[in-house]
Scaffold this active site. Structure first.
Site, PDB file in Angstrom:
ATOM      1  N   LYS A   1      -3.233   9.081   9.028  1.00 22.00           N
ATOM      2  CA  LYS A   1      -4.298   9.565   8.502  1.00 22.00           C
ATOM      3  C   LYS A   1      -5.304  10.214   9.563  1.00 22.00           C
ATOM      4  O   LYS A   1      -5.703   9.661  10.381  1.00 22.00           O
ATOM      5  CB  LYS A   1      -4.854   8.468   7.580  1.00 22.00           C
ATOM      6  CG  LYS A   1      -4.104   7.981   6.660  1.00 22.00           C
ATOM      7  CD  LYS A   1      -4.713   6.905   5.934  1.00 22.00           C
ATOM      8  CE  LYS A   1      -3.221   6.022   4.826  1.00 22.00           C
ATOM      9  NZ  LYS A   1      -3.956   4.712   4.025  1.00 22.00           N
TER      10      LYS A   1
ATOM     11  N   ARG B   1      -1.427  -2.560  -6.146  1.00 20.01           N
ATOM     12  CA  ARG B   1      -2.236  -1.764  -7.307  1.00 20.01           C
ATOM     13  C   ARG B   1      -1.724  -1.573  -8.566  1.00 20.01           C
ATOM     14  O   ARG B   1      -2.745  -1.127  -8.798  1.00 20.01           O
ATOM     15  CB  ARG B   1      -3.804  -1.371  -6.474  1.00 20.01           C
ATOM     16  CG  ARG B   1      -4.231  -1.878  -5.487  1.00 20.01           C
ATOM     17  CD  ARG B   1      -5.617  -0.397  -4.769  1.00 20.01           C
ATOM     18  NE  ARG B   1      -5.073   0.259  -4.325  1.00 20.01           N
ATOM     19  CZ  ARG B   1      -5.400   1.830  -3.828  1.00 20.01           C
ATOM     20  NH1 ARG B   1      -6.355   1.973  -3.689  1.00 20.01           N
ATOM     21  NH2 ARG B   1      -4.763   2.533  -3.658  1.00 20.01           N
TER      22      ARG B   1
ATOM     23  N   HIS C   1      -8.091  -5.472   0.794  1.00 26.29           N
ATOM     24  CA  HIS C   1      -7.588  -6.641   1.055  1.00 26.29           C
ATOM     25  C   HIS C   1      -7.388  -7.699   1.447  1.00 26.29           C
ATOM     26  O   HIS C   1      -6.915  -8.424   2.455  1.00 26.29           O
ATOM     27  CB  HIS C   1      -7.340  -5.486   2.465  1.00 26.29           C
ATOM     28  CG  HIS C   1      -7.617  -3.707   2.624  1.00 26.29           C
ATOM     29  ND1 HIS C   1      -8.602  -3.435   2.991  1.00 26.29           N
ATOM     30  CD2 HIS C   1      -6.761  -3.283   2.503  1.00 26.29           C
ATOM     31  CE1 HIS C   1      -7.611  -1.773   2.822  1.00 26.29           C
ATOM     32  NE2 HIS C   1      -6.457  -2.201   2.370  1.00 26.29           N
TER      33      HIS C   1
ATOM     34  N   SER D   1      -9.565   2.223   0.171  1.00 30.16           N
ATOM     35  CA  SER D   1     -10.825   2.448   1.722  1.00 30.16           C
ATOM     36  C   SER D   1     -11.231   3.515   0.976  1.00 30.16           C
ATOM     37  O   SER D   1     -12.414   3.705   2.317  1.00 30.16           O
ATOM     38  CB  SER D   1      -9.765   2.049   2.649  1.00 30.16           C
ATOM     39  OG  SER D   1      -9.207   0.837   3.139  1.00 30.16           O
TER      40      SER D   1
END
Length: 156
Positions: free
Chosen positions: A40, A89, A16, A127
């Site tokens: 989430k 990614r 990040h 994360s």
């Protein structure tokens, strides 16, 4: 030109931080938007994520940290941001981010989405995995900045 880099950032990873520093060099202003109401189960509450971000990016004069609720494109329009920045990614990220960008374009035709590819050394970092390693008392030093690591250790 103002850009928005939205996310849950739970916690901030070095991936990040890489995207944010690169985007800050590209745009006049960058808003790091921390989502308060994502789907989430968050490890850190939005106030903790906000405080951490303010420390991490305090040396950047063109970065603003903000929390938001609701649709990202609505927040972008509220800010006057013309660009949404997303990090990619892998192929899975590209597929989901591309779909989201297309829907966002329909909701807000004036807002563009750009993708910044993650360098190879950050592609495996997420994360979710950092949280798992941290909660199982593993060493997260390779995945987060020293500031983030210290912040997380103080919470234990």
């Amino acid at each position: 030109m103002i850009a928005l880099y939205p996310g849950s950032f739970d916690p901030f990873t070095i991936g990040h931080e890489d995207i944010i520093s690169r985007a800050a060099k590209t745009f006049d202003g960058l808003v790091v938007g921390i989502s308060e109401d994502n789907a989430k189960d968050n490890f850190l509450n939005y106030e903790q994520r906000l405080n951490l971000a303010q420390v991490l990016f305090s040396s950047f004069s063109n970065i603003q940290i903000s929390c938001f609720r609701g649709l990202t494109v609505d927040f972008a329009k509220e800010l006057g941001a013309e660009i949404i920045v997303r990090g990619i990614r892998n192929v899975t990220d590209y597929e989901s981010e591309s779909q989201m960008a297309q829907l966002n374009k329909q909701l807000a035709p004036s807002v563009e989405t750009i993708f910044l590819n993650s360098p190879d050394k950050y592609r495996s970092i997420s994360s979710t995995l950092v949280r798992q390693i941290h909660l199982l008392d593993g060493d997260i030093s390779s995945f987060v900045s020293p500031i983030t690591k210290d912040f997380l250790l103080k919470l234990k």
